[in-house]
Write a protein that holds these residues in place. Structure first.
Motif, mmCIF file in Angstrom:
data_model
loop_
_atom_site.group_PDB
_atom_site.id
_atom_site.type_symbol
_atom_site.label_atom_id
_atom_site.label_comp_id
_atom_site.label_asym_id
_atom_site.label_seq_id
_atom_site.Cartn_x
_atom_site.Cartn_y
_atom_site.Cartn_z
ATOM 1 N N ALA A 160 0.855 -1.185 0.000
ATOM 2 C CA ALA A 160 0.000 0.000 0.000
ATOM 3 C C ALA A 160 0.882 1.222 0.000
ATOM 4 C CB ALA A 160 -0.917 0.002 1.224
ATOM 5 N N SER A 161 0.504 2.216 -0.756
ATOM 6 C CA SER A 161 1.234 3.471 -0.756
ATOM 7 C C SER A 161 0.242 4.603 -0.834
ATOM 8 C CB SER A 161 2.217 3.538 -1.933
ATOM 9 O OG SER A 161 1.545 3.455 -3.158
ATOM 10 N N VAL A 162 0.576 5.712 -0.215
ATOM 11 C CA VAL A 162 -0.307 6.869 -0.179
ATOM 12 C C VAL A 162 0.502 8.097 -0.540
ATOM 13 C CG1 VAL A 162 -1.828 8.285 1.219
ATOM 14 C CG2 VAL A 162 -1.707 5.822 1.636
ATOM 15 N N ALA A 163 -0.023 8.930 -1.392
ATOM 16 C CA ALA A 163 0.613 10.198 -1.719
ATOM 17 C C ALA A 163 -0.455 11.276 -1.714
ATOM 18 C CB ALA A 163 1.296 10.134 -3.080
ATOM 19 N N LEU B 220 -6.375 -1.094 -7.308
ATOM 20 C CA LEU B 220 -6.612 -2.240 -6.442
ATOM 21 C C LEU B 220 -6.309 -3.526 -7.192
ATOM 22 C CD1 LEU B 220 -10.092 -1.202 -4.951
ATOM 23 C CD2 LEU B 220 -7.833 -0.770 -3.962
ATOM 24 N N GLY B 221 -5.671 -4.466 -6.513
ATOM 25 C CA GLY B 221 -5.404 -5.767 -7.096
ATOM 26 C C GLY B 221 -5.813 -6.872 -6.142
ATOM 27 N N ASP C 182 -2.804 -5.650 -3.546
ATOM 28 C CA ASP C 182 -2.171 -4.442 -4.077
ATOM 29 C C ASP C 182 -3.123 -3.278 -3.909
ATOM 30 O OD1 ASP C 182 -0.345 -2.790 -5.260
ATOM 31 O OD2 ASP C 182 -0.760 -3.426 -7.307
ATOM 32 N N ARG C 183 -2.633 -2.216 -3.304
ATOM 33 C CA ARG C 183 -3.466 -1.021 -3.109
ATOM 34 C C ARG C 183 -2.571 0.206 -3.199
ATOM 35 N NH1 ARG C 183 -6.125 -0.675 2.584
ATOM 36 N NH2 ARG C 183 -3.929 -0.349 3.130
ATOM 37 N N GLU C 184 -2.891 1.062 -4.137
ATOM 38 C CA GLU C 184 -2.132 2.298 -4.297
ATOM 39 C C GLU C 184 -3.112 3.441 -4.471
ATOM 40 O OE1 GLU C 184 1.032 4.411 -7.383
ATOM 41 O OE2 GLU C 184 0.684 2.250 -7.459
#
Length: 279
Positions: A3-6, A20-21, A33-35
């Motif tokens: 996971a990543s957050v920007a 999303l995966g 997967d989460r971005e």
């Protein structure tokens, strides 16, 4: 899970992205997967059915305005099964200048199942909106999806007398187009709305792996009372159910009843309503 957050600066509008995966891990589907960038997010996954991953898409600002661009991509891996919905309607507000957009790209791998069941889009008078949904099915992938568009707010007699909408949805299997739906509403709304019989709500339900038996069972659940229009047809193996009326609640209620009646036949699982719908 990764996971990543920007956080992106808010200048002319939110430029929000969510990727999303889903994949099978052990005996259940997990969100691997989460971005996300900007104000799009998901709650933690729920497992009310044991192995199927239920996820709720969130847009914390609560509404979309001119300049906002929401980009959502979903990949459902082989043999995975995900149910995605939203906790409430997506509201598109009046645009002083420019347009708002929402793009959704969905890939469902062989043996996988996606149930894409968002609540309605509400377009306030003066909104300028572009919507694009592309769904790619591979091999024997299964799908249940719906879209509900509400022009104005008919419950309070508010008409969509000015504004623009360009909505496009495509479903293809192994590169072969199965469904291409387009709804365009421009400044000359009187002419366009006359083609919609003066109704404010247009909605469509799509269920794959359907057959003639599916369509017969579906027709028993179509609304027959009141001024609303409903119909069902079969395009290849895609059951397409359409609603035209003035009630988002009526559209959701009919679609939910059909989804419950056909879920076991279409995807091999008994119906199980997402918990968020009861709140």
């Amino acid at each position: 899970m990764t996971a990543s957050v920007a956080t992106l600066p808010r200048t002319e509008g939110w430029q929000a992205r969510l990727r999303l995966g889903f994949a099978v891990r052990g005996e259940r589907t997990v969100l691997v997967d989460r971005e996300r960038h900007g104000p799009l997010a998901v709650q933690r996954p729920f497992y009310p059915e044991g192995d199927i991953c239920h996820v709720y898409l969130l847009h914390p600002p609560g509404g979309v305005v001119a300049g906002d661009a929401l980009d959502i991509s979903v990949d459902v891996g082989a043999r995975a099964h995900a149910v995605l919905t939203t906790p409430g309607a997506t509201k598109f507000y009046r645009s002083a200048a420019g347009h708002a957009s929402q793009t959704q790209r969905i890939n469902v791998q062989p043996g996988a199942t996606l149930e894409w069941l968002p609540q309605e889009n509400i377009l306030f008078p003066g909104a300028d909106v572009r919507l694009q949904t592309d769904i790619d099915l591979l091999g024997d992938a299964r799908l249940c999806a719906w879209e509900i568009q509400c022009l104005g707010r008919p419950a309070i007699k508010e008409l969509f007398e000015h504004g623009r909408l360009d909505s496009r949805l495509t479903i293809q299997r192994d590169g072969m187009p199965l469904v291409i739906d387009r709804l365009r509403v421009d400044a000359d709304n009187r002419a366009r709305l006359s083609l919609m019989a003066g109704m404010a709500v247009g909605a469509t339900l799509y269920i794959s792996n359907a057959d003639e038996q599916s369509i017969e069972r579906c027709r028993d659940l179509l609304l027959t009372d009141g001024p609303d229009y409903t119909g069902a047809t079969l395009l290849e193996d895609i059951l397409v159910v359409r609603y035209l009326g003035n009630s988002t609640e009526g559209a959701r209620r009919m679609f939910t009843a059909i989804w419950q009646a056909l879920r076991e036949q279409a995807i091999g699982r008994m119906p199980h309503l997402p918990r968020i719908w009861a709140t």
